[in-house]
Design a protein around this motif. Structure first.
Motif, PDB file in Angstrom:
ATOM      1  N   UNK A  17      21.373  16.590  98.857  1.00  0.00           N
ATOM      2  CA  UNK A  17      20.440  17.622  99.305  1.00  0.00           C
ATOM      3  C   UNK A  17      19.420  17.893  98.206  1.00  0.00           C
ATOM      4  N   UNK A  18      18.210  18.319  98.580  1.00  0.00           N
ATOM      5  CA  UNK A  18      17.244  18.718  97.548  1.00  0.00           C
ATOM      6  C   UNK A  18      17.838  19.835  96.694  1.00  0.00           C
ATOM      7  N   UNK A  19      17.429  19.939  95.437  1.00  0.00           N
ATOM      8  CA  UNK A  19      18.034  20.941  94.533  1.00  0.00           C
ATOM      9  C   UNK A  19      18.006  22.375  95.073  1.00  0.00           C
ATOM     10  N   UNK A  20      16.933  22.770  95.733  1.00  0.00           N
ATOM     11  CA  UNK A  20      16.862  24.124  96.295  1.00  0.00           C
ATOM     12  C   UNK A  20      17.886  24.342  97.387  1.00  0.00           C
ATOM     13  N   UNK A  21      18.057  23.355  98.224  1.00  0.00           N
ATOM     14  CA  UNK A  21      19.058  23.427  99.303  1.00  0.00           C
ATOM     15  C   UNK A  21      20.471  23.432  98.709  1.00  0.00           C
ATOM     16  N   UNK A  22      20.678  22.649  97.650  1.00  0.00           N
ATOM     17  CA  UNK A  22      21.982  22.609  96.984  1.00  0.00           C
ATOM     18  C   UNK A  22      22.329  23.993  96.424  1.00  0.00           C
ATOM     19  N   UNK A  23      21.329  24.712  95.917  1.00  0.00           N
ATOM     20  CA  UNK A  23      21.558  26.067  95.417  1.00  0.00           C
ATOM     21  C   UNK A  23      22.097  26.958  96.535  1.00  0.00           C
ATOM     22  N   UNK A  24      21.486  26.891  97.705  1.00  0.00           N
ATOM     23  CA  UNK A  24      21.916  27.708  98.847  1.00  0.00           C
ATOM     24  C   UNK A  24      23.351  27.359  99.238  1.00  0.00           C
ATOM     25  N   UNK A  25      23.664  26.070  99.300  1.00  0.00           N
ATOM     26  CA  UNK A  25      25.029  25.635  99.639  1.00  0.00           C
ATOM     27  C   UNK A  25      26.027  26.111  98.590  1.00  0.00           C
ATOM     28  N   UNK A  26      25.641  26.038  97.321  1.00  0.00           N
ATOM     29  CA  UNK A  26      26.542  26.468  96.246  1.00  0.00           C
ATOM     30  C   UNK A  26      26.794  27.973  96.300  1.00  0.00           C
ATOM     31  N   UNK A  27      25.769  28.762  96.605  1.00  0.00           N
ATOM     32  CA  UNK A  27      25.952  30.207  96.734  1.00  0.00           C
ATOM     33  C   UNK A  27      26.883  30.531  97.896  1.00  0.00           C
ATOM     34  N   UNK A  64      15.205  34.257  96.232  1.00  0.00           N
ATOM     35  CA  UNK A  64      15.872  32.984  96.492  1.00  0.00           C
ATOM     36  C   UNK A  64      14.856  31.895  96.806  1.00  0.00           C
ATOM     37  N   UNK A  65      13.811  32.212  97.552  1.00  0.00           N
ATOM     38  CA  UNK A  65      12.783  31.214  97.856  1.00  0.00           C
ATOM     39  C   UNK A  65      12.112  30.709  96.587  1.00  0.00           C
ATOM     40  N   UNK A  66      11.849  31.621  95.657  1.00  0.00           N
ATOM     41  CA  UNK A  66      11.235  31.217  94.385  1.00  0.00           C
ATOM     42  C   UNK A  66      12.164  30.304  93.589  1.00  0.00           C
ATOM     43  N   UNK A  67      13.441  30.650  93.561  1.00  0.00           N
ATOM     44  CA  UNK A  67      14.412  29.801  92.852  1.00  0.00           C
ATOM     45  C   UNK A  67      14.475  28.415  93.482  1.00  0.00           C
ATOM     46  N   UNK A  68      14.469  28.363  94.815  1.00  0.00           N
ATOM     47  CA  UNK A  68      14.537  27.076  95.512  1.00  0.00           C
ATOM     48  C   UNK A  68      13.306  26.226  95.214  1.00  0.00           C
ATOM     49  N   UNK A  69      12.126  26.834  95.254  1.00  0.00           N
ATOM     50  CA  UNK A  69      10.880  26.105  94.955  1.00  0.00           C
ATOM     51  C   UNK A  69      10.908  25.602  93.521  1.00  0.00           C
ATOM     52  N   UNK A  70      11.324  26.466  92.596  1.00  0.00           N
ATOM     53  CA  UNK A  70      11.382  26.066  91.193  1.00  0.00           C
ATOM     54  C   UNK A  70      12.315  24.867  90.999  1.00  0.00           C
ATOM     55  N   UNK A  71      13.506  24.934  91.586  1.00  0.00           N
ATOM     56  CA  UNK A  71      14.457  23.827  91.442  1.00  0.00           C
ATOM     57  C   UNK A  71      13.922  22.548  92.074  1.00  0.00           C
ATOM     58  N   UNK A  72      13.312  22.670  93.246  1.00  0.00           N
ATOM     59  CA  UNK A  72      12.765  21.489  93.914  1.00  0.00           C
ATOM     60  C   UNK A  72      11.632  20.848  93.104  1.00  0.00           C
ATOM     61  N   UNK A  73      10.887  21.671  92.380  1.00  0.00           N
ATOM     62  CA  UNK A  73       9.769  21.153  91.589  1.00  0.00           C
ATOM     63  C   UNK A  73      10.189  20.607  90.239  1.00  0.00           C
ATOM     64  N   UNK A  74      11.268  21.132  89.682  1.00  0.00           N
ATOM     65  CA  UNK A  74      11.630  20.748  88.307  1.00  0.00           C
ATOM     66  C   UNK A  74      12.788  19.757  88.207  1.00  0.00           C
ATOM     67  N   UNK A  75      13.665  19.752  89.198  1.00  0.00           N
ATOM     68  CA  UNK A  75      14.807  18.837  89.138  1.00  0.00           C
ATOM     69  C   UNK A  75      14.558  17.634  90.045  1.00  0.00           C
ATOM     70  N   UNK A  76      14.994  16.463  89.603  1.00  0.00           N
ATOM     71  CA  UNK A  76      14.789  15.282  90.445  1.00  0.00           C
ATOM     72  C   UNK A  76      15.715  15.309  91.669  1.00  0.00           C
ATOM     73  N   UNK A  77      15.227  14.795  92.770  1.00  0.00           N
ATOM     74  CA  UNK A  77      16.056  14.668  93.963  1.00  0.00           C
ATOM     75  C   UNK A  77      16.769  13.326  93.887  1.00  0.00           C
ATOM     76  N   UNK A  78      18.074  13.378  94.003  1.00  0.00           N
ATOM     77  CA  UNK A  78      18.870  12.155  93.962  1.00  0.00           C
ATOM     78  C   UNK A  78      19.072  11.636  95.382  1.00  0.00           C
TER      79      UNK A  78
END
Length: 112
Positions: free
Chosen positions: A32-42, A14-28
């Motif tokens: 929430x940052x994309x990695x944090x949004x993943x955790x909330x969605x799960x 999960x940490x790797x997925x969060x880092x990847x999303x934070x690095x590749x997707x823009x923060x609006x």
């Protein structure tokens, strides 16, 4: 449901997925940052699956009690399906919640 079923954020996968999303997707801004949004969605996926186990078909009914003040937050409510979100009742204490549950089940029992 007592609390919110957040996944283990210390999980290396999960940490790797969060880092990847934070690095590749823009923060609006304002979200929430994309990695944090993943955790909330799960987390909310698990909540929605639990609710789905209680209500199985169109004429079925159940009371789902979400015991955590975070469920009253707009971003959390927005992650519930509209048919559930439209029926959520937030109460500040246990007494009014029990009264609402009793009324709901009395009405449903009388109409079936």
């Amino acid at each position: 449901m007592v609390g919110m079923p957040y996944p283990n954020v210390r999980s290396p996968e999960l940490q790797e997925k969060m880092v990847y999303l934070d690095q590749t997707l823009p923060k609006r801004p304002g979200t929430a940052p994309p990695g944090r949004a993943l955790v909330e969605n799960l987390c909310m996926k698990a909540v929605n699956q639990s609710i789905g186990r209680a209500i199985r078909h169109q004429r079925d009914f159940a009371s789902i009690v979400l015991l955590d003040q975070r469920y009253a937050r707009r971003p959390v409510l927005a992650k519930l399906p509209a048919w559930i979100r439209d029926r959520v009742e937030v109460t500040a204490s246990f007494g009014p919640a029990v009264a609402t549950l009793q009324k709901f089940h009395r009405e449903k029992s009388a109409s079936s």
